[in-house]
Motif scaffolding. Structure first.
Motif, short mmCIF file in Angstrom:
data_model
loop_
_atom_site.label_atom_id
_atom_site.label_comp_id
_atom_site.label_asym_id
_atom_site.label_seq_id
_atom_site.Cartn_x
_atom_site.Cartn_y
_atom_site.Cartn_z
N ASP A 108 0.81 -1.22 0.00
CA ASP A 108 0.00 0.00 0.00
C ASP A 108 0.84 1.26 0.00
O ASP A 108 0.54 2.21 -0.72
CB ASP A 108 -0.97 0.02 1.20
CG ASP A 108 -2.17 -0.87 0.97
OD1 ASP A 108 -2.49 -1.17 -0.20
OD2 ASP A 108 -2.80 -1.27 1.96
N SER A 109 1.90 1.28 0.78
CA SER A 109 2.74 2.48 0.82
C SER A 109 3.61 2.59 -0.44
O SER A 109 3.90 3.69 -0.89
CB SER A 109 3.60 2.52 2.08
OG SER A 109 4.45 1.40 2.14
N ALA A 110 4.01 1.47 -1.01
CA ALA A 110 4.85 1.50 -2.21
C ALA A 110 4.08 2.00 -3.42
O ALA A 110 4.63 2.68 -4.28
CB ALA A 110 5.41 0.11 -2.50
N ALA A 111 2.81 1.66 -3.49
CA ALA A 111 1.99 2.03 -4.65
C ALA A 111 1.08 3.21 -4.33
O ALA A 111 -0.11 3.19 -4.58
CB ALA A 111 1.17 0.83 -5.12
N SER A 112 1.67 4.24 -3.77
CA SER A 112 0.86 5.42 -3.44
C SER A 112 1.41 6.65 -4.15
O SER A 112 2.46 6.65 -4.70
CB SER A 112 0.83 5.65 -1.93
OG SER A 112 2.13 5.87 -1.44
#
Length: 112
Positions: A108-112
């Protein structure tokens, strides 16, 4: 453990979920999938390494080559992996390559 690479997408990022062992025999499959994403015009790629159980220097070499490819086409490459205790994290630390990558603890944090 055999290597598998599955494709996905999250918030405009191409996500390649890698599971199994990244070694001399299997890691070219990761390189091929990153090249295929670039050939399709993808410029934002996340490699989810949370399912990787083993990684040798050839696997690290593929990750470094993928980073170089993404940078050459003005793209972005992010890695998802645990920051503690895993085999992959120990290899990154031992080889001193962690600082080359944008590393995130979860997808979630990588693809934000």
């Amino acid at each position: 453990m055999a290597l598998t690479v599955t494709d996905g997408e999250r918030r405009g990022w191409t996500v390649l979920r890698i599971e199994g062992d990244m070694d001399l025999v299997s890691s070219p499959a990761v390189r091929q999938r990153v090249h295929a994403a670039v050939a399709k015009g993808e410029r934002r790629v996340v490699l989810d390494l949370t399912g990787v159980t083993f990684c040798d220097s050839s696997g690290i070499g593929v990750l470094i080559a993928s980073r170089r490819l993404m940078r050459s086409c003005n793209g972005g490459l992010r890695l998802v992996m645990s920051t503690e205790g895993t085999h992959v994290n120990r290899v990154f630390t031992a080889l001193g390559v962690r600082s080359l990558f944008d590393v995130y603890p979860e997808l979630d944090s990588a693809a934000s």
